[in-house]
Design a protein around this motif. Structure first.
Motif, PDB file in Angstrom:
ATOM      1  N   GLY A  97       0.710  -1.234  -0.058  1.00 17.18           N
ATOM      2  CA  GLY A  97       0.098  -0.044   0.106  1.00 17.18           C
ATOM      3  C   GLY A  97       1.004   1.260  -0.070  1.00 17.18           C
ATOM      4  N   ILE A  98       1.732   1.125   0.989  1.00 19.99           N
ATOM      5  CA  ILE A  98       2.774   2.471   0.849  1.00 19.99           C
ATOM      6  C   ILE A  98       3.374   2.818  -0.425  1.00 19.99           C
ATOM      7  N   GLN A  99       4.043   1.684  -0.909  1.00 20.01           N
ATOM      8  CA  GLN A  99       4.787   1.618  -2.312  1.00 20.01           C
ATOM      9  C   GLN A  99       3.977   1.928  -3.431  1.00 20.01           C
ATOM     10  N   ASP A 100       2.629   1.744  -3.496  1.00 19.98           N
ATOM     11  CA  ASP A 100       1.775   1.945  -4.462  1.00 19.98           C
ATOM     12  C   ASP A 100       1.436   3.530  -4.218  1.00 19.98           C
ATOM     13  N   ASN A 101       1.252   3.958  -3.007  1.00 20.29           N
ATOM     14  CA  ASN A 101       1.116   5.440  -2.818  1.00 20.29           C
ATOM     15  C   ASN A 101       2.427   6.356  -3.395  1.00 20.29           C
ATOM     16  N   LEU A 102       3.379   5.897  -2.876  1.00 20.59           N
ATOM     17  CA  LEU A 102       4.770   6.590  -3.365  1.00 20.59           C
ATOM     18  C   LEU A 102       4.894   6.595  -4.861  1.00 20.59           C
ATOM     19  N   HIS A 103       4.391   5.432  -5.477  1.00 21.39           N
ATOM     20  CA  HIS A 103       4.402   5.430  -6.829  1.00 21.39           C
ATOM     21  C   HIS A 103       3.517   6.663  -7.646  1.00 21.39           C
ATOM     22  N   ALA A 104       2.142   6.369  -7.004  1.00 21.47           N
ATOM     23  CA  ALA A 104       1.385   7.556  -7.477  1.00 21.47           C
ATOM     24  C   ALA A 104       1.760   8.959  -7.307  1.00 21.47           C
ATOM     25  N   ILE A 105       2.446   9.335  -5.952  1.00 22.72           N
ATOM     26  CA  ILE A 105       3.072  10.452  -5.814  1.00 22.72           C
ATOM     27  C   ILE A 105       4.096  10.800  -6.865  1.00 22.72           C
ATOM     28  N   LEU A 106       5.051  10.010  -6.990  1.00 23.27           N
ATOM     29  CA  LEU A 106       6.077  10.228  -8.106  1.00 23.27           C
ATOM     30  C   LEU A 106       5.480  10.424  -9.424  1.00 23.27           C
ATOM     31  N   LEU A 107       4.374   9.789  -9.757  1.00 20.19           N
ATOM     32  CA  LEU A 107       3.884  10.157 -11.205  1.00 20.19           C
ATOM     33  C   LEU A 107       3.179  11.326 -11.220  1.00 20.19           C
ATOM     34  N   ASP A 108       2.544  12.018 -10.121  1.00 22.21           N
ATOM     35  CA  ASP A 108       2.034  13.291 -10.268  1.00 22.21           C
ATOM     36  C   ASP A 108       3.476  14.130 -10.187  1.00 22.21           C
ATOM     37  N   ASN A 109       4.591  14.121  -9.565  1.00 26.44           N
ATOM     38  CA  ASN A 109       5.669  14.603  -9.466  1.00 26.44           C
ATOM     39  C   ASN A 109       6.362  14.643 -10.918  1.00 26.44           C
ATOM     40  N   ARG A 110       6.453  13.666 -11.577  1.00 21.93           N
ATOM     41  CA  ARG A 110       6.953  13.519 -12.850  1.00 21.93           C
ATOM     42  C   ARG A 110       6.281  14.365 -14.000  1.00 21.93           C
ATOM     43  N   GLN A 111       4.584  14.573 -13.829  1.00 20.23           N
ATOM     44  CA  GLN A 111       4.045  15.296 -14.697  1.00 20.23           C
ATOM     45  C   GLN A 111       4.405  16.770 -14.402  1.00 20.23           C
ATOM     46  N   SER A 112       4.415  17.125 -13.164  1.00 19.31           N
ATOM     47  CA  SER A 112       5.009  18.613 -12.858  1.00 19.31           C
ATOM     48  C   SER A 112       6.284  18.777 -13.490  1.00 19.31           C
ATOM     49  N   ILE A 113       7.378  17.931 -13.455  1.00 18.39           N
ATOM     50  CA  ILE A 113       8.673  18.180 -13.853  1.00 18.39           C
ATOM     51  C   ILE A 113       8.530  18.450 -15.629  1.00 18.39           C
ATOM     52  N   LEU A 114       7.733  17.686 -16.093  1.00 15.60           N
ATOM     53  CA  LEU A 114       7.593  17.706 -17.600  1.00 15.60           C
ATOM     54  C   LEU A 114       6.665  18.830 -17.876  1.00 15.60           C
ATOM     55  N   GLY A 115       6.013  19.325 -17.093  1.00 16.48           N
ATOM     56  CA  GLY A 115       5.504  20.777 -17.233  1.00 16.48           C
ATOM     57  C   GLY A 115       6.440  21.793 -17.065  1.00 16.48           C
ATOM     58  N   ILE A 116       7.446  21.657 -16.305  1.00 18.44           N
ATOM     59  CA  ILE A 116       8.258  22.696 -16.215  1.00 18.44           C
ATOM     60  C   ILE A 116       9.363  22.705 -17.447  1.00 18.44           C
ATOM     61  N   LEU A 117       9.849  21.434 -17.826  1.00 18.10           N
ATOM     62  CA  LEU A 117      10.664  21.631 -18.948  1.00 18.10           C
ATOM     63  C   LEU A 117       9.866  22.136 -20.039  1.00 18.10           C
ATOM     64  N   ASP A 118       8.745  21.897 -20.365  1.00 19.93           N
ATOM     65  CA  ASP A 118       7.792  22.348 -21.266  1.00 19.93           C
ATOM     66  C   ASP A 118       8.075  23.959 -21.238  1.00 19.93           C
ATOM     67  N   LEU A 119       7.786  24.515 -20.091  1.00 21.20           N
ATOM     68  CA  LEU A 119       7.791  25.845 -20.098  1.00 21.20           C
ATOM     69  C   LEU A 119       9.092  26.450 -20.147  1.00 21.20           C
ATOM     70  N   ILE A 120      10.102  25.793 -19.897  1.00 17.40           N
ATOM     71  CA  ILE A 120      11.367  26.268 -20.214  1.00 17.40           C
ATOM     72  C   ILE A 120      11.788  26.577 -21.548  1.00 17.40           C
ATOM     73  N   LYS A 121      11.187  25.274 -22.343  1.00 15.78           N
ATOM     74  CA  LYS A 121      11.645  25.410 -23.781  1.00 15.78           C
ATOM     75  C   LYS A 121      10.664  26.852 -24.516  1.00 15.78           C
ATOM     76  N   VAL A 122       9.517  26.857 -24.042  1.00 21.07           N
ATOM     77  CA  VAL A 122       8.870  28.018 -24.568  1.00 21.07           C
ATOM     78  C   VAL A 122       9.543  29.235 -24.062  1.00 21.07           C
ATOM     79  N   GLU A 123      10.062  29.428 -22.783  1.00 23.82           N
ATOM     80  CA  GLU A 123      10.842  30.510 -22.610  1.00 23.82           C
ATOM     81  C   GLU A 123      12.009  30.850 -23.404  1.00 23.82           C
ATOM     82  N   GLN A 124      12.752  29.447 -23.722  1.00 23.44           N
ATOM     83  CA  GLN A 124      13.990  29.849 -24.377  1.00 23.44           C
ATOM     84  C   GLN A 124      13.832  30.296 -25.887  1.00 23.44           C
ATOM     85  N   LYS A 125      12.292  29.849 -26.279  1.00 25.09           N
ATOM     86  CA  LYS A 125      12.100  30.277 -27.740  1.00 25.09           C
ATOM     87  C   LYS A 125      11.928  31.723 -27.865  1.00 25.09           C
ATOM     88  N   LYS A 126      11.591  32.595 -26.898  1.00 23.12           N
ATOM     89  CA  LYS A 126      11.212  33.727 -26.755  1.00 23.12           C
ATOM     90  C   LYS A 126      12.597  34.680 -26.728  1.00 23.12           C
TER      91      LYS A 126
END
Length: 241
Positions: free
Chosen positions: A211-240
């Protein structure tokens, strides 16, 4: 030289020449200011570009580490799941038993805050990032990471307890020589099948770990989405820029 000429023109009451000299002085000052502003703006663009590159490197590393952690938790969940099913069915998977019981309670440390973002905040240079959305995303993820690291012990202490319970069903390899890799710690020689299957504490420990590892896995998935979002925003900023 210009001041001497200006003084002479005033004495001669050559007001056109005085006005011309004054215009030259003011124009020269304005040009000097403009050159300074251009130089400062260019320097700031270079600094901002370097910051974006460093941020991209930071978060790419975070993404890579997060992916490795997700892969680990998938393996751990698969191991704990096989053990749970084996205990319930009273038929353990012999071919994976030793590995499963070794990794079923493992976990990873969460990633820390971005060093580059921390430096920007500390130095008061966050304005180098023009995008409000990127600044907000960096701030939110930074706060979340600090919170997650602070709560890490709360999440993982039950895993440590579960590992302690499972040790009683394991015969560890005790060579008396320290292991060179953490992955080799708690290496198991054999398992007491009857103890593992019949002791209710074993199933409870494994279900807690799952149960705990399943929860930690889910947290990491959310965290991964946040990281991907930041990387996308960085690319947009670089193009400007």
């Amino acid at each position: 030289m210009l001041l001497r000429g200006l003084t002479k023109h005033v004495k001669d009451q050559n007001w056109f020449a005085v006005a011309l000299d004054f215009f030259i002085v003011v124009f020269g000052i304005l040009i000097a200011f403009q050159i300074t502003n251009w130089s400062d703006a260019r320097s700031e663009r270079i600094d901002a570009g370097n910051i974006l590159v460093r941020l991209e490197q930071d978060f790419q590393q975070k993404l890579d580490r997060t992916d490795r952690s997700l892969a680990l938790y998938k393996s751990n969940l698969a191991a704990a799941g096989r053990l749970i099913r084996g205990i319930r069915q009273k038929q353990l998977a012999e071919e994976t038993l030793l590995d499963d019981i070794s990794i079923a309670t493992e976990y990873t440390l969460p990633t820390g805050p971005s060093i580059t973002y921390t430096e920007l905040v500390s130095d008061g240079r966050l304005q180098l990032i023009q995008s409000d959305e990127l600044r907000r995303a960096l701030s939110e993820l930074n706060d979340y990471v600090n919170f997650a690291r602070g709560q890490h012990g709360f999440y993982t202490s039950p895993l440590d307890s579960s590992r302690g319970t499972l040790i009683s069903a394991r015969s560890l390899i005790a060579t008396g020589v320290p292991v060179k890799k953490n992955r080799n710690s708690f290496a198991t020689k054999e398992v007491d099948h009857a103890r593992l299957i019949n002791d209710p504490d074993m199933l409870a420990a494994l279900q807690t770990a799952y149960g705990i590892q399943d929860n930690l896995h889910a947290i990491l998935l959310d965290n991964r989405q946040s990281i991907l979002g930041i990387l996308d925003l960085i690319k947009v900023e670089q193009k400007k820029r």
